[in-house]
Scaffold this motif. Structure first.
Motif, PDB file in Angstrom:
ATOM      1  N   ARG A  72       0.852  -1.183   0.000  1.00 51.51           N
ATOM      2  CA  ARG A  72       0.000   0.000   0.000  1.00 51.51           C
ATOM      3  C   ARG A  72       0.890   1.237   0.000  1.00 51.51           C
ATOM      4  O   ARG A  72       1.998   1.230   0.535  1.00 51.51           O
ATOM      5  N   GLY A 109      -7.912   2.417 -12.243  1.00 50.74           N
ATOM      6  CA  GLY A 109      -8.329   3.496 -11.357  1.00 50.74           C
ATOM      7  C   GLY A 109      -9.391   3.065 -10.381  1.00 50.74           C
ATOM      8  O   GLY A 109      -9.864   1.914 -10.370  1.00 50.74           O
ATOM      9  N   GLU A 110      -9.830   4.008  -9.541  1.00 57.58           N
ATOM     10  CA  GLU A 110     -10.848   3.722  -8.533  1.00 57.58           C
ATOM     11  C   GLU A 110     -12.243   3.828  -9.131  1.00 57.58           C
ATOM     12  O   GLU A 110     -12.442   4.442 -10.190  1.00 57.58           O
ATOM     13  N   GLY A 111     -13.213   3.279  -8.433  1.00 54.27           N
ATOM     14  CA  GLY A 111     -14.621   3.453  -8.775  1.00 54.27           C
ATOM     15  C   GLY A 111     -14.948   2.893 -10.150  1.00 54.27           C
ATOM     16  O   GLY A 111     -14.665   1.740 -10.495  1.00 54.27           O
ATOM     17  N   ASN A 152     -13.628   3.492 -12.928  1.00 52.51           N
ATOM     18  CA  ASN A 152     -12.462   3.239 -13.756  1.00 52.51           C
ATOM     19  C   ASN A 152     -11.731   1.963 -13.370  1.00 52.51           C
ATOM     20  O   ASN A 152     -10.688   1.655 -13.934  1.00 52.51           O
ATOM     21  N   LEU A 153     -12.288   1.217 -12.387  1.00 50.57           N
ATOM     22  CA  LEU A 153     -11.604   0.008 -11.937  1.00 50.57           C
ATOM     23  C   LEU A 153     -11.545  -1.044 -13.034  1.00 50.57           C
ATOM     24  O   LEU A 153     -10.602  -1.833 -13.118  1.00 50.57           O
ATOM     25  N   VAL A 188      -4.400   7.620  -7.990  1.00 50.75           N
ATOM     26  CA  VAL A 188      -5.050   6.702  -7.049  1.00 50.75           C
ATOM     27  C   VAL A 188      -5.573   5.497  -7.818  1.00 50.75           C
ATOM     28  O   VAL A 188      -6.191   5.637  -8.882  1.00 50.75           O
ATOM     29  N   GLY A 189      -5.331   4.304  -7.283  1.00 49.73           N
ATOM     30  CA  GLY A 189      -5.827   3.094  -7.921  1.00 49.73           C
ATOM     31  C   GLY A 189      -4.942   1.916  -7.587  1.00 49.73           C
ATOM     32  O   GLY A 189      -4.161   1.928  -6.633  1.00 49.73           O
ATOM     33  N   MET A 190      -5.036   0.864  -8.409  1.00 54.02           N
ATOM     34  CA  MET A 190      -4.276  -0.366  -8.189  1.00 54.02           C
ATOM     35  C   MET A 190      -3.215  -0.496  -9.269  1.00 54.02           C
ATOM     36  O   MET A 190      -3.503  -0.405 -10.458  1.00 54.02           O
ATOM     37  N   VAL A 221      -1.675  -0.941  -3.880  1.00 60.00           N
ATOM     38  CA  VAL A 221      -2.862  -0.105  -3.812  1.00 60.00           C
ATOM     39  C   VAL A 221      -2.433   1.290  -3.359  1.00 60.00           C
ATOM     40  O   VAL A 221      -1.826   1.443  -2.293  1.00 60.00           O
ATOM     41  N   LYS A 264      -3.620   5.112  -2.362  1.00 57.83           N
ATOM     42  CA  LYS A 264      -4.707   5.965  -1.911  1.00 57.83           C
ATOM     43  C   LYS A 264      -4.324   7.433  -2.063  1.00 57.83           C
ATOM     44  O   LYS A 264      -3.167   7.766  -2.250  1.00 57.83           O
ATOM     45  N   ASN A 314      -5.670  13.865  -7.603  1.00 56.65           N
ATOM     46  CA  ASN A 314      -6.597  12.790  -7.261  1.00 56.65           C
ATOM     47  C   ASN A 314      -7.736  13.385  -6.437  1.00 56.65           C
ATOM     48  O   ASN A 314      -7.513  14.214  -5.554  1.00 56.65           O
TER      49      ASN A 314
END
Length: 1591
Positions: free
Chosen positions: A737, A786-788, A790-791, A829-831, A851, A853, A893
């Motif tokens: 992380r 990306g998050e949300g 965009n994952l 932000v993302g994986m 990950v 944040k 972000n």
């Protein structure tokens, strides 16, 4: 510290000079100067200079001069005070010269040559005598030579520089003298001894010249070393004159140079100390060093039997080569022809020109060195020898270059030597092996081996190791025997001997790269021989001149000859071969021939090698086998060429142990072709068998290797943890992380684990046994999601491919640079998914996920929703639309809001306008990601300060204002609510037909801001009319107003009510009512109508006047039909409804009616006098009538001449006779004629009035058309003014135009002509538009734009003056002015002489102050005008105001001379399409405003330019679209045609009118004469009539 004293004695004047004895002749020695350096016994030295001394001087007097100078120096120099005292009074005091002669009693100047330096040594009888003297030698160099010092030295090059000096000295020895150079090197000293002529203290052969840079004369001998016979053994190496001191100071901290000549008995010494010289160079302008005089040692006399030598001893050496043998080999390579040579002797025997010793060993006995080893392995066959003569061609730039260092010719000998294949191996490989075994440090291999070495005057240039000369390189050869020539050319080395015509680099390690002879030699080949324009090369072979084509043929024939006679054959295979014809994979197979034989069995040096044998190939055996031993299985043997051909290349095809059998070589045999696919197998040269680097192994060794191979086989990829990374000094491991902005690990280390290691054991301490060492490359791929929403969208953001490397002793490490190369990697932000895999391996890949944040550092707030416009437009008094705001961190972000308490909202403007923001609402979404702001109300009464753009910024910020959001917006005024009138006394003096001169309506919103530009309002008018064509609907201008000044006309009559209203959105926002001025008509007092008039008579000269309400005459009531003011009076009987056709003109408020006829029978006659336009201005008149008594009268009719009222029956006629009848008939006849011509005049006047009205109408229409089609000049903030362009030109620092723009007079030049300088072309004119300026600047080019313009040729010549040798005198003219401003003029510049220009001879537009040329418009072949044609460039550049009236001596302006010369009839079009369509009518070029350029004679200029020097621009020209412009131009032409026809009619009617007036006046004159004649008779008649009436 300066330790010398100079004495310059004044020359004695003749009166002080001792008289010569009688009979003594003058020897002509007047002006003799004697210079002495006296070496004192305490180690000091003084200098003494005597002018014209007596031939002899007492010894004591001379010593007193020396003593005086010594004590004078002793007081100035502290170091001299530390020396011992000299015994000046000792009886044994004497001087000794350089030859050991003592001077005791008399100083005899006849024994010394004048104008030379003489060294004398003083002895004071003490046993303490110094051998070293401070400041004895002056080594001050020429400062220009300091710029030529070499940048760096190596030990060998510095030592070689000193040896060069010795070699050049020894070479001048006669045959009986010994030629010895001896070099001795120890830990504390380096010594170079030679038996050359030596040096002493004389000026011709001073030892100072050895140590003083630039003083040596050896470099002047270069010309003697040009030409001669190879190998050009004339060691005149000197080029720069600094080799000795610089080289010695490079090798050690101090040095002593000792030298002796044959004629001197003493050895003179020169002491050099690096620190002392550096200290002197920093503090003084001179370099002085110590020196001495001593006797030669026994060893020196033994080594040099003839008595002369030079020895350089270097102490505290800095660079020592540890291996003396390698140094001996290196020096032997450099000076090989001087050590042993077989070309100097006439008998052909090997001779030793120079006896060369290093550490006591004669270099002729050394068998090592590259030259000796190379000669040993060359073939005994004939060499390919070329003799080249280089010379500069006449007229080339190099031939014209000044300088004494550049030669006009040079010579070189090229000797090509063949190194054959022997014993199955290349001779060059054997040379390299031998050199490496001797530790010579050669880093080359067979492919990179230097094929060219160069000697200059017999001295090797060690860095001149060239690969090939172009004529030697046949690797790209095609055609017959190409494959053979490609191999054979690799076995040739060229030895080049050059003379002094070639210049070396300052370090003398290579040829000077920029020298034209060096360039020609390096490019020597068939193609370059034909292309060289500066150098002429003559090629000779065996004394015969060769052409380039013969050179190529002879060289290839020689190669084939060497191959046939000296290359040993490769042994044939022992089985039946399989032939491969024209393989496509020759490169992978390692062959170059189009034919190859495949064998499975090969015999080599008594051994049989077979397919399937297992072998071990040692590391370093050949290319491709470097780091480890290779275990492999033999698959095939590949031999180039057909069976029986010599020297075919042979290869071993073998499969490494790591490959399976299916991954190895495959021989494919079809019916038509045979193909050998190598795949993963290796193709190695057959030479590895001959060198013993390929051996067979048995089955047990093979099995052991198989087991090791399986254990070491790659199994999986693993990433090192933090503990293991610390062992490698690597920045950490990959985290699971991270926060946005966190720096990733500097390096990620991945390893391949073998099969014998499990994952758990691999996680322990780092162990090399758990890491696979392989050559495979590893790929790291990083994917991001990306998050949300965009994952699901995964993209690859980074890929790296690295080979294995080592770190801290561990090998097989795959180190991927991440943090050190991409420190900002973790920002989004993302994986992040990291995957590692080997593309060519089956081992298991590795994957890791990180990950990331958002950061806690808030970066900014941002407006959301793409539907919202980036810029808002809000009316004052209304609210902004709802705003949605998101928070982002410093890495962009989106992050949640931490707090929304205390949010500030304000509106900022650039002018400090006070704008109130009230009543807004704030709401935060449930996920805290969105901030909603609503109902932001805007109020302000100061918007006029930011009009017309109304730009503002809505700022939303946190309470501490650390984070804010700025939204650009426009706050525009509200709807129209108030109107004010700006007009003096508007409505107080309204007259019918008058126009309000000043009238402006100011429009305001509810907050008293002027409304926005473009708001449309409607005027409701009663009794008014707006004269322009815009009508009653008007738009607010940029100032928030509507200006009707000069437009609003009163249409109502006198005394009428009028009103004006303004409506916006159908609502009346302004209304005003007025009344026009009242006027009355009356008869002038004193000219009233009689109380009673006879019926049938007439009223004469009745005067009416118009008065205002105060009774004052209104003088503005004045008939002026041409001026548009018609004021006439009509008399109309009251009982008749028709209007009288006769109108009487008002003159300044009054109107005179000549006659008003009265009726016969009425009792009253009523008539109305009324204004013909304003009927409200009228007067009713009532005239009482009285009947006349009845009387008898004759039948003679009444007649009036306009002056006299004759009423019928007013009096009886008596005495009527023939005379009266005759008078009346004549009068009627004349009256008839007058009426006839009067009617004719009226006819022509009417016709002229119609024509004039039509012409006025046509002229108005034509004027409007021309006004609409002419360019409208608007302001443009992007064009450069004349002053700004002048500064732009001045930035061109080294140009003539920049100097001229600096201002000020020219420096000491012929300034009487300077007033004829007009200026720079770019500053003389102004273009209409920016685009026109740019395209004309491109068309002319910067040279012509910066050209200087002069009226006369003499003024142009005065700009530059020359010296006697033809060089430019930089102190005069424009160059002098440039120097005065600290500038210089580089290169050439253009000057335009107006008096030499042929001017334009056509018509000029005299009505135009710019004197534009009258040129016919172009016409297409079809007869139409070309579309888009805008005009001629010569007329579209306005002359600057300063130059409008500039004239040449012949009276011509700049437009018909300068501009016509630059542009001629260059046409300007709107677009490229228009220009191309009009090509048929373009004669002298054309340009278009969008960048097109057509020049004369078929030249087209393409591409895009960006000129920095342009014409200043008048303003921005706004042009109509092409179609509208053309339509209006056509209408203009039609109206011009109509105007011409009307002009013809006007001229015709005018002539007819003049003719009618002439006849009318003639008849009128006759009528007047007739009336004058009958006047007395009529008087008598009337008098008679009156008397009868009374009676």
């Amino acid at each position: 510290m300066r330790l010398q004293v100079c004495l310059n004695m004044e020359r004695p004047i003749p009166s002080q000079r001792v008289n010569k004895r009688a009979g003594e002749e003058d020897d002509g020695n007047i002006g003799r100067k004697y210079k002495f350096k006296i070496l004192l016994p305490n180690g000091a030295s003084v200098e003494l200079t005597l002018w014209d001394p007596f031939l002899q001087m007492p010894f004591k007097d001379f010593i007193q001069l020396v003593k005086g100078e010594y004590f004078r120096a002793w007081q100035e120099c502290k170091s001299m005070r530390q020396k011992r005292t000299i015994n000046w009074n000792n009886e044994r005091l004497y001087l000794e010269d350089a030859y050991g002669n003592k001077i005791i009693n008399i100083m005899d100047f006849e024994k010394f040559k004048p104008h030379k330096y003489h060294i004398l040594r003083l002895y004071d009888g003490s046993s303490e005598i110094s051998d070293t003297f401070e400041g004895m030698w002056d080594l001050t160099p020429n400062t220009e030579l300091l710029m030529e010092l070499p940048e760096e030295y190596t030990f060998e090059t510095a030592l070689a520089d000193l040896i060069d000096n010795s070699l050049q000295a020894v070479w001048t020895n006669c045959e009986s003298d010994r030629r010895l150079i001896s070099v001795d090197i120890s830990e504390d000293k380096i010594s170079i001894f030679d038996t050359g002529p030596g040096m002493d203290s004389s000026e011709e052969n001073s030892i100072v010249k050895w140590g003083k840079m630039g003083a040596s004369l050896n470099r002047t001998s270069k010309q003697r070393a040009i030409g001669g016979k190879p190998p050009y053994l004339r060691p005149f190496f000197g080029m720069f004159g600094y080799g000795g001191p610089v080289a010695s100071m490079h090798l050690g901290r101090r040095a002593i140079v000792s030298s002796k000549t044959k004629v001197s008995n003493k050895v003179f010494t020169l002491h050099l100390e690096r620190d002392a010289l550096l200290k002197c160079s920093d503090s003084e302008l001179t370099w002085r060093t110590n020196g001495g005089i001593r006797a030669p040692s026994e060893d020196e006399s033994k080594e040099s039997p003839h008595g002369s030598f030079t020895k350089v001893e270097i102490f505290e050496p800095k660079l020592i080569r540890s291996n003396k043998f390698q140094l001996q080999c290196k020096l032997k390579d450099i000076y090989f022809p001087y050590i042993q040579c077989d070309e100097v002797s006439k008998t052909g025997k090997t001779t030793t020109p120079i006896e060369f010793q290093v550490s006591g060993v004669d270099l002729a006995e050394i068998a090592g060195g590259e030259v000796a080893i190379t000669n040993m392995h060359s073939c005994n066959g004939p060499e390919f020898v070329l003799q080249l003569h280089f010379s500069l061609k006449l007229g080339c730039s190099s031939a014209k270059s000044p300088g004494s260092w550049k030669s006009q010719e040079a010579n070189a000998r090229l000797k090509c030597v063949y190194f054959p294949v022997t014993e199955g191996g290349e001779s060059i490989d054997m040379i390299l092996d031998k050199l490496n075994s001797e530790g010579c440090g050669v880093l080359e291999n067979y492919e990179t081996f230097s094929r060219v070495t160069i000697r200059r005057l017999g001295r090797l240039l060690p860095d001149a190791r060239w690969p090939w000369l172009p004529f030697m390189d046949l690797r790209q050869k095609k055609g017959d025997k190409a494959h053979l020539l490609k191999r054979c050319c690799l076995r040739v080395k060229c030895f080049i001997d050059t003379d002094a015509g070639f210049n070396p680099k300052p370090s003398k390690t290579d040829l000077a790269h920029q020298n034209p002879f060096t360039i020609s030699l390096k490019n020597f080949g068939v193609k370059t021989l034909n292309e060289d324009k500066d150098i002429n090369i003559e090629i000779y072979r065996d004394g015969k001149l060769l052409s380039p084509l013969h050179l190529e043929k002879d060289y290839q024939d020689w190669l084939l000859q060497m191959h046939d006679h000296y290359d040993e054959e490769v042994n044939f295979g022992a089985d039946q071969p399989i032939f491969i014809i024209s393989p496509k994979n020759k490169r992978s197979l390692g062959i170059s021939s189009d034919v190859a034989r495949v064998h499975e069995v090969l015999k080599r040096k008594g051994l049989t090698w077979r397919r399937g044998q297992r072998v071990k190939i040692f590391k370093g055996a050949c290319a491709g086998v470097h780091n480890n031993n290779v275990y492999a299985t033999i698959e095939y043997f590949l031999i180039e060429g057909l069976q029986g051909e010599a020297a075919g290349d042979a290869r071993i095809i073998c499969r490494p142990i790591s490959l399976m059998e299916k991954e190895g070589c495959v021989l494919v045999k079809n019916k038509e072709t045979v193909r050998l696919d190598i795949f993963g197998s290796l193709s190695l040269p057959i030479g590895i068998i001959d060198s013993g680097k390929c051996v067979r192994i048995d089955n047990s060794d093979w099995e052991r290797q198989l087991v090791k191979q399986r254990q070491k086989a790659p199994a999986f990829i693993d990433l090192l943890n933090s503990t293991q990374c610390r062992e490698l000094d690597v920045d950490g491991e990959l985290p699971l992380r991270a926060k946005a902005g966190e720096v990733p690990p500097g390096e990620i280390v991945a390893v391949v684990r073998p099969a014998n290691v499990v994952s758990s054991s691999a996680s322990k301490k780092l162990d090399q046994r758990h890491i696979v060492k392989d050559n495979l490359e590893m790929i790291m791929e990083v994917k991001f999601a990306g998050e949300g929403k965009n994952l699901q969208k995964v993209i690859t953001i980074y890929t790296a491919r690295v080979p294995p490397t080592s770190r801290n002793g561990y090998q097989g490490l795959y180190i991927f640079e991440l943090g050190c190369k991409l420190p900002n990697f973790f920002q989004d932000v993302g994986m992040y998914k990291f995957s590692f895999h080997l593309p060519q391996s089956s081992c298991k890949s590795c994957e890791r996920q990180v990950v990331v944040k958002g950061s806690s550092k808030v970066g900014n707030w941002r407006l959301l929703s793409s539907k919202q416009s980036p810029g808002f437009r809000v009316r004052v008094g209304s609210c902004f639309p709802p705003l949605s705001i998101a928070c982002y961190d410093v890495y962009d972000n989106r992050i949640p809001f931490t707090s929304v308490t205390g949010v500030n909202v304000k509106l900022n403007t650039s002018m400090g306008v006070n704008v109130h923001v009230d009543k807004f609402k704030i709401d935060l979404s449930a996920d805290e990601l969105t901030l909603h702001i609503e109902d932001i109300l805007i109020k302000s009464c100061e918007l006029d300060k930011i009009r017309p753009h109304y730009e503002a910024t809505l700022v939303i910020s946190s309470q501490d204002e650390l984070v804010s959001l700025s939204i650009p917006c426009q706050v525009i005024p509200g709807a129209l609510k108030h109107v004010t009138v700006q007009s003096p006394n508007f409505g107080n003096n309204l007259l019918p037909g008058s126009v309000v001169k000043q009238l402006k309506f100011m429009m305001f919103d509810a907050y008293k801001n002027h409304v926005n530009k473009g708001l449309e309002v409607e005027f409701s008018l009663d009794g008014f009319w707006i004269e322009d064509q815009s009508g009653v609907k008007r738009k607010v201008d940029n100032y928030g107003s509507i200006d009707l000044s000069g437009l609003l006309k009163v249409t109502a009559g006198y005394g009428k009510s009028v009103s004006l209203s303004i409506l916006s959105d159908d609502e009346v926002v302004f209304k005003q009512e007025f009344q026009t001025q009242k006027r009355e008509l009356r008869i002038v007092s004193g000219n009233q109508v009689p109380e009673c008039c006879p019926a049938g008579s007439q009223l004469e000269n009745v005067v009416f006047e118009v008065v205002d309400s105060k009774g004052n005459i209104d003088v503005t009531i004045h008939d002026n039909e041409k001026g548009g003011q018609s004021h006439t009076l009509t008399i109309r009987p009251e009982h008749i409804g028709t209007e009288d056709s006769i109108r009487y003109a008002f003159r300044h408020g009054r109107c005179t009616v000549p006659t008003i006829p009265l009726p016969q029978c009425e009792e009253y006659f009523c008539f109305v006098a009324v204004h013909s336009r304003y009927t409200e201005v009228h007067l009713n008149v009532k005239v009482p009538l009285m009947q006349n008594p009845k009387t008898e009268s004759s039948e003679v009719p009444s007649y009036s001449d306009g002056k006299l009222l004759l009423l019928e029956g007013s009096a009886p006629f008596k005495h009527v006779g023939n005379l009266m009848v005759s008078i009346i008939e004549t009068e009627k006849e004349l009256e008839s004629e007058i009426c006839k011509y009067g009617r004719r005049i009226k006819k022509y006047e009417t016709a002229l009035k119609v024509v004039n009205d039509q012409m006025t109408e046509v002229e108005q229409v034509l004027s409007q058309l021309q006004a609409s089609t002419e360019p409208h000049i608007l302001s443009d903030p992007y064009w450069l003014t004349k002053e700004e362009m002048s500064r732009q030109i001045q930035s061109k620092g080294q140009s003539a135009s920049a100097v001229l723009c600096c201002g000020g007079p020219l420096h000491e030049s012929r300034t009487d002509f300077m007033e004829d300088i007009v200026g720079v072309v770019a500053l003389i004119g102004k273009a209409w538009t920016r685009n026109l300026s740019r395209i004309l600047a491109e068309y002319l080019g910067e040279d012509q734009m910066l050209a200087l313009v002069c009226r006369s040729f003499r003024a142009a010549c005065a700009l530059e003056e020359y010296e006697r040798n033809g060089e430019i005198d930089f102190s005069l003219g424009l160059h002098g002015k440039a120097a005065a401003h600290g500038k210089s003029i580089v290169g050439r510049f253009l000057v335009i002489c107006l008096e030499d220009i042929r001017p334009y001879t056509g018509e000029l537009d005299g009505s135009d102050p710019q004197r534009r040329l009258v040129l016919p418009d172009p016409i297409l072949p079809c007869g139409n005008d070309p579309p888009g044609f805008m005009g001629y460039a010569v007329n579209m550049v306005d002359l600057d105001e300063v130059h409008v009236y500039t004239r040449t001596d012949a009276g011509h302006g700049l437009r018909e001379t300068l501009f016509y010369r630059l542009f001629s009839e260059l046409q300007v079009y709107r677009t490229r399409e228009d220009m191309i369509e009009a090509r048929a009518c373009i004669k002298q070029g054309a340009v278009s405003l969008d960048g097109g350029i057509l020049k004369e004679n078929g030249f087209i200029s393409l591409g895009n330019g960006n000129p920095t020097i342009c014409f200043p621009v008048v303003g921005h020209v706004e042009l109509l679209p092409s179609s509208a412009s053309m339509e209006k131009l056509n209408q203009s032409k039609q109206k011009k045609s109509e105007l011409g026809e009307l002009s013809f009619l006007k001229e015709k009617y005018t002539k007819a009118l003049e003719k009618a007036f002439k006849k009318f006046n003639n008849k009128k004159e006759k009528y007047k004469q007739h009336m004058d004649e009958i006047s007395p008779k009529l008087r008598d008649y009337l008098e008679c009539g009156k008397s009868e009436k009374h009676s």
